[in-house]
Design a protein around this motif. Sequence first.
Motif, short mmCIF file in Angstrom:
data_model
loop_
_atom_site.label_atom_id
_atom_site.label_comp_id
_atom_site.label_asym_id
_atom_site.label_seq_id
_atom_site.Cartn_x
_atom_site.Cartn_y
_atom_site.Cartn_z
N SER A 1 0.83 -1.21 0.00
CA SER A 1 0.00 0.00 0.00
C SER A 1 0.86 1.25 0.00
CB SER A 1 -0.92 0.01 1.22
OG SER A 1 -1.76 -1.10 1.21
N PHE A 2 1.92 1.24 0.80
CA PHE A 2 2.82 2.40 0.85
C PHE A 2 3.58 2.55 -0.46
CE2 PHE A 2 2.42 1.53 5.44
CZ PHE A 2 1.89 2.75 5.81
N CYS B 1 -5.54 14.60 -10.67
CA CYS B 1 -6.28 14.71 -9.42
C CYS B 1 -6.20 13.34 -8.75
CB CYS B 1 -7.72 15.10 -9.69
SG CYS B 1 -8.73 15.21 -8.20
N GLN B 2 -5.71 13.31 -7.52
CA GLN B 2 -5.58 12.05 -6.81
C GLN B 2 -6.51 12.03 -5.60
OE1 GLN B 2 -1.20 12.26 -6.32
NE2 GLN B 2 -1.29 10.14 -7.05
N PHE B 3 -7.14 10.88 -5.39
CA PHE B 3 -7.97 10.66 -4.22
C PHE B 3 -7.82 9.20 -3.82
CE2 PHE B 3 -11.97 9.52 -2.11
CZ PHE B 3 -11.94 10.42 -1.07
N VAL B 4 -7.28 8.96 -2.66
CA VAL B 4 -7.01 7.64 -2.12
C VAL B 4 -6.20 6.84 -3.15
CG1 VAL B 4 -7.95 5.63 -0.95
CG2 VAL B 4 -9.14 7.81 -0.77
N ASP B 5 -6.77 5.83 -3.78
CA ASP B 5 -6.01 5.04 -4.75
C ASP B 5 -6.46 5.27 -6.19
OD1 ASP B 5 -8.45 3.84 -4.57
OD2 ASP B 5 -7.69 1.79 -4.48
N ILE C 1 4.71 5.36 -5.58
CA ILE C 1 4.84 5.32 -7.03
C ILE C 1 3.80 6.22 -7.69
CG2 ILE C 1 4.57 3.81 -9.04
CD1 ILE C 1 5.94 1.62 -7.37
N GLY C 2 2.58 6.21 -7.18
CA GLY C 2 1.54 7.10 -7.73
C GLY C 2 1.90 8.56 -7.57
N GLU C 3 2.44 8.92 -6.43
CA GLU C 3 2.84 10.31 -6.20
C GLU C 3 4.02 10.69 -7.10
OE1 GLU C 3 2.60 14.06 -4.96
OE2 GLU C 3 1.19 12.48 -4.40
N ALA C 4 4.96 9.78 -7.29
CA ALA C 4 6.09 10.04 -8.17
C ALA C 4 5.62 10.24 -9.61
CB ALA C 4 7.10 8.91 -8.09
N PHE C 5 4.66 9.42 -10.05
CA PHE C 5 4.10 9.53 -11.39
C PHE C 5 3.46 10.90 -11.60
CE2 PHE C 5 0.42 8.71 -14.28
CZ PHE C 5 1.15 8.53 -15.44
#
Length: 77
Positions: free
Chosen positions: A5-6, A41-45, A11-15
Amino acid sequence: MSVGSFLYLMIGEAFCSLLTSNVVNIKGLQWPWLEEQVVDCQFVDDTTLYLQGSHDNLSHEKLLELLFIGISWWVSR
């Protein structure tokens, strides 16, 4: 909470950080009431991308997406 999960969040934040950086030439949507372009726009996963529809813009994003899919697969093995 699992380590996966971490890793997914990192990886999502880096992308998304790469998409909004000046290193790549990804053009987002320009809203009249905002000074900056909106790219993600990011929200949870979940991540939603707001991109201009030019061929070059979408091709660049697709290459970055494939890169990060490969990284995610490699990390999760």
